[in-house]
Design a protein around this motif. Structure first.
Motif, short mmCIF file in Angstrom:
data_model
loop_
_atom_site.label_atom_id
_atom_site.label_comp_id
_atom_site.label_asym_id
_atom_site.label_seq_id
_atom_site.Cartn_x
_atom_site.Cartn_y
_atom_site.Cartn_z
N ASN A 108 1.00 -0.74 0.45
CA ASN A 108 0.17 0.26 -0.19
C ASN A 108 1.10 1.24 -0.28
OD1 ASN A 108 -2.74 -0.55 0.73
ND2 ASN A 108 -1.52 -1.52 1.84
N ASN A 109 1.51 1.62 -1.45
CA ASN A 109 2.05 2.71 -1.08
C ASN A 109 1.24 4.17 -2.04
OD1 ASN A 109 5.04 3.85 -1.28
ND2 ASN A 109 4.13 3.64 -3.39
N ALA A 110 0.49 4.32 -1.89
CA ALA A 110 -0.38 5.25 -2.54
C ALA A 110 -0.56 6.81 -1.28
CB ALA A 110 -1.26 4.97 -2.90
N GLY A 111 0.09 7.98 -1.74
CA GLY A 111 -0.71 8.65 -0.64
C GLY A 111 0.06 10.41 -1.40
N LEU A 112 -0.90 10.96 -0.15
CA LEU A 112 -0.54 12.49 -0.79
C LEU A 112 0.27 12.99 1.07
CD1 LEU A 112 -3.78 13.58 -1.66
CD2 LEU A 112 -1.60 14.08 -3.31
N SER A 113 0.63 14.67 0.52
CA SER A 113 1.84 15.39 1.32
C SER A 113 0.98 16.76 1.65
CB SER A 113 3.26 15.34 1.34
OG SER A 113 3.86 15.56 2.98
N GLN A 114 1.42 17.59 2.40
CA GLN A 114 0.50 18.07 2.30
C GLN A 114 2.15 19.40 2.65
OE1 GLN A 114 -0.85 19.13 6.86
NE2 GLN A 114 -1.79 21.17 6.62
N ARG A 115 1.71 20.70 2.38
CA ARG A 115 2.39 21.46 2.99
C ARG A 115 1.76 23.35 3.17
NH1 ARG A 115 5.64 17.76 3.46
NH2 ARG A 115 7.10 17.86 1.91
N SER A 116 1.02 23.41 4.49
CA SER A 116 0.17 24.41 4.57
C SER A 116 0.29 24.25 6.10
CB SER A 116 -1.13 24.87 3.48
OG SER A 116 -1.43 23.55 4.41
N LEU A 117 -0.57 25.49 6.79
CA LEU A 117 -0.66 25.49 8.12
C LEU A 117 -1.45 24.88 9.09
CD1 LEU A 117 1.11 29.29 8.62
CD2 LEU A 117 2.31 27.10 9.83
N CYS A 118 -1.73 24.99 9.34
CA CYS A 118 -3.20 24.64 10.42
C CYS A 118 -3.86 25.39 10.07
CB CYS A 118 -2.80 23.63 11.55
SG CYS A 118 -5.08 23.05 11.93
N LYS A 119 -4.15 26.54 10.91
CA LYS A 119 -4.90 27.61 10.76
C LYS A 119 -5.23 28.15 9.91
CE LYS A 119 -1.33 31.66 10.71
NZ LYS A 119 -1.89 31.88 9.59
N ASP A 120 -4.50 28.13 8.33
CA ASP A 120 -5.01 28.67 7.13
C ASP A 120 -5.87 27.27 6.31
OD1 ASP A 120 -3.52 30.67 7.13
OD2 ASP A 120 -1.85 29.98 6.91
N THR A 121 -5.50 25.92 6.76
CA THR A 121 -6.31 24.90 5.84
C THR A 121 -7.46 24.30 5.95
OG1 THR A 121 -3.68 23.98 6.17
CG2 THR A 121 -5.51 22.23 5.11
N ARG A 171 2.51 20.26 8.36
CA ARG A 171 1.92 18.62 8.10
C ARG A 171 0.96 18.43 8.81
NH1 ARG A 171 7.61 19.45 7.01
NH2 ARG A 171 8.41 19.36 5.57
N THR A 172 0.61 18.63 9.62
CA THR A 172 -0.93 18.40 9.81
C THR A 172 -1.98 17.35 9.70
OG1 THR A 172 -2.29 20.57 9.55
CG2 THR A 172 -0.61 20.27 11.58
#
Length: 283
Positions: A108-121, A171-172
């Protein structure tokens, strides 16, 4: 304290080149990055590989690379899918079983990451991260697991992350998803290991892939930029060799990387407060 980087070198050196010969290995997220590198390396070791991701053209490109490594047409099945389409996953599993008759290893290798602050997301970004990184992995695992249990043998792996052990700024959602993945598959192992089904969690640090460029930002668009940590990370083909060495040994957890983030896995056991202070600097 054991040196994690030395441990990785030992794992690579102890890899059995025949461990995957004629094994049926299903890889999601196979169109790029770690998934592609694993597919090509497995093809070179005589495995029969199922390639899954959303982009069929990219899967065909990866299939061609696998054939360059010695795989025959009958050894490769290109099976496009979106892991969030959970209604289709049992049908996809049946297609693999019809073609190869069994599944030895699911990665199971599918995936997405993130680059944003929690308060803005936006909350929709969190939902998407959880759908792809957690629920998609669980749904496909649930589709495949009964067949492995019936055979009394099989191996299920998931690409988690150091972010599944340590929280990092920007990356929350990604950390939440990867922590969930670690918890689910550790618990699954406790349920099925005595029934002959192995479960491995792969814990990469910074690996040179396009994960940062494809990461989601606050409004759900892609980050589409470089990440210095990723660019300075481990080569993806070296990463694949470490992972395959761990899988061949049946390792329950496979750390893979070369930077300070790998040492942080060990430091957190001894001094969580130190790790909490250091991770603030990543922001």
């Amino acid at each position: 304290m054991p040196n994690p980087l030395s441990a990785l070198k030992k794992k690579t050196a102890s890899s059995d080149p025949e461990a995957f010969r004629d094994k049926v290995v299903w890889i999601t997220g196979a169109s790029s990055g770690i998934g592609e590198a694993l597919a090509v390396a497995l093809a070179g070791r005589g495995a029969r590989v199922v390639l899954s991701a959303r982009r069929q053209e990219e899967l065909q490109r990866v299939a061609a690379r696998c054939k360059q490594e010695g795989a025959n047409d009958r050894d490769i099945l290109v099976l496009p899918l979106d892991v969030t389409d959970t209604d289709f996953l049992p049908e996809a599993t049946s297609a693999v079983l019809e073609h190869f008759h069994h599944i030895d290893l699911l990665i199971n290798n599918a995936g997405l990451s993130q680059r944003s602050l929690c308060k803005d997301t936006d909350i929709s970004v969190y939902r998407k991260l959880l759908d792809v990184d957690v629920l998609g992995q669980i749904a496909l695992t649930k589709a495949v697991l009964p067949y492995m249990l019936d055979r009394g043998t099989g191996h299920i792996a998931v690409t988690a992350s150091v972010a599944g052990k340590i929280g990092a700024p920007l990356r929350t959602g990604y950390c939440a998803a990867k922590h969930a993945v670690m918890g689910f598959f550790d618990a699954l192992r406790a349920e099925v290991e005595d029934d002959g089904v192995k479960v491995s969690t792969i814990v990469p640090g910074f690996i040179r892939t396009s994960i940062a460029r494809n990461a989601l930002i606050a409004d759900g668009a892609t980050f589409d930029d470089e990440d210095a940590n990723i660019e300075g990370g481990m080569d993806v083909d070296e990463c694949a060799q470490v992972i395959l060495a761990g899988l061949a040994k049946g390792s329950r957890e496979i750390p893979v990387g070369k930077g300070r983030e790998m040492a942080a896995l060990w430091v957190k056991r001894l001094s969580p407060e130190l790790v909490f202070r250091l991770t603030k600097q990543l922001g």
